[in-house]
Write an enzyme that holds these catalytic residues in place. Structure first.
Site, short mmCIF file in Angstrom:
data_model
loop_
_atom_site.label_atom_id
_atom_site.label_comp_id
_atom_site.label_asym_id
_atom_site.label_seq_id
_atom_site.Cartn_x
_atom_site.Cartn_y
_atom_site.Cartn_z
N GLY A 70 0.79 -1.22 0.00
CA GLY A 70 0.00 0.00 0.00
C GLY A 70 0.82 1.27 0.00
CG HIS A 71 4.05 3.86 1.94
ND1 HIS A 71 5.33 4.25 1.70
CD2 HIS A 71 3.44 4.91 2.53
CE1 HIS A 71 5.51 5.49 2.13
NE2 HIS A 71 4.37 5.90 2.65
CG PHE A 72 2.98 5.15 -2.46
CD1 PHE A 72 1.84 5.62 -1.83
CD2 PHE A 72 4.21 5.72 -2.11
CE1 PHE A 72 1.90 6.65 -0.91
CE2 PHE A 72 4.27 6.75 -1.18
CZ PHE A 72 3.12 7.21 -0.58
CB VAL A 99 8.33 5.05 -1.13
CG1 VAL A 99 9.14 5.98 -0.24
CG2 VAL A 99 8.43 5.48 -2.59
#
Length: 145
Positions: A48-50, A55
């Site tokens: 989810g990041h990203f 990252v």
């Protein structure tokens, strides 16, 4: 003195997916420590990041700095088996470079001050010699209740 992952897991309570130090490369008891974290795309934060540009979250870099400091405390005290190490304050956290899968974070912490059960640290994360993050923080050591 190199400390491998097995000994790290004896020194601090963190486990996957929140264990963010893979190895200690150097330690000077009561002074400083240098460890590494190999960042891989298989880590859960990258879903989810990203999703299209993974990252490493800044808060996880700060957590890695806190964990390396906790290892330094444990080794300096001889053991923290009957103690808990709590983060009390984070100051001046700055993020200067993106950390992504494939990078190796070099995590360095220095003891700035130690009074009874309160320890103050300065810490950095570098990747390929380039500053990625830096912070000062305070931790408290308490007997387990």
């Amino acid at each position: 003195m190199i400390i491998d992952i097995t000994e790290i897991m004896d020194l601090i309570p963190h486990r996957y997916p929140f264990l963010l130090v893979d190895r200690v490369l150097e330690i000077d008891l009561n002074k400083s420590i240098l460890g590494i974290k190999n960042v891989t795309v298989n880590e859960p934060q990258f879903t989810g990041h990203f999703p299209t540009r993974p990252v490493m979250p800044g808060v996880l870099m700060v957590e890695a700095m806190a964990q390396i400091a906790a290892i330094l405390v444990a080794k300096s005290l001889g053991s923290t088996k009957n103690k808990d190490v709590f983060l009390m304050a984070i100051e001046n956290a700055k993020f200067r470079r993106i950390v992504q899968p494939g990078d190796t974070m070099h995590i360095h912490a220095v003891i700035d001050q130690q009074r009874t059960n309160v320890w103050k640290f300065s810490s950095t994360v570098t990747v390929e010699g380039e500053m990625a993050a830096e912070s000062k923080f305070t931790a408290m050591i308490k007997d387990k209740s």
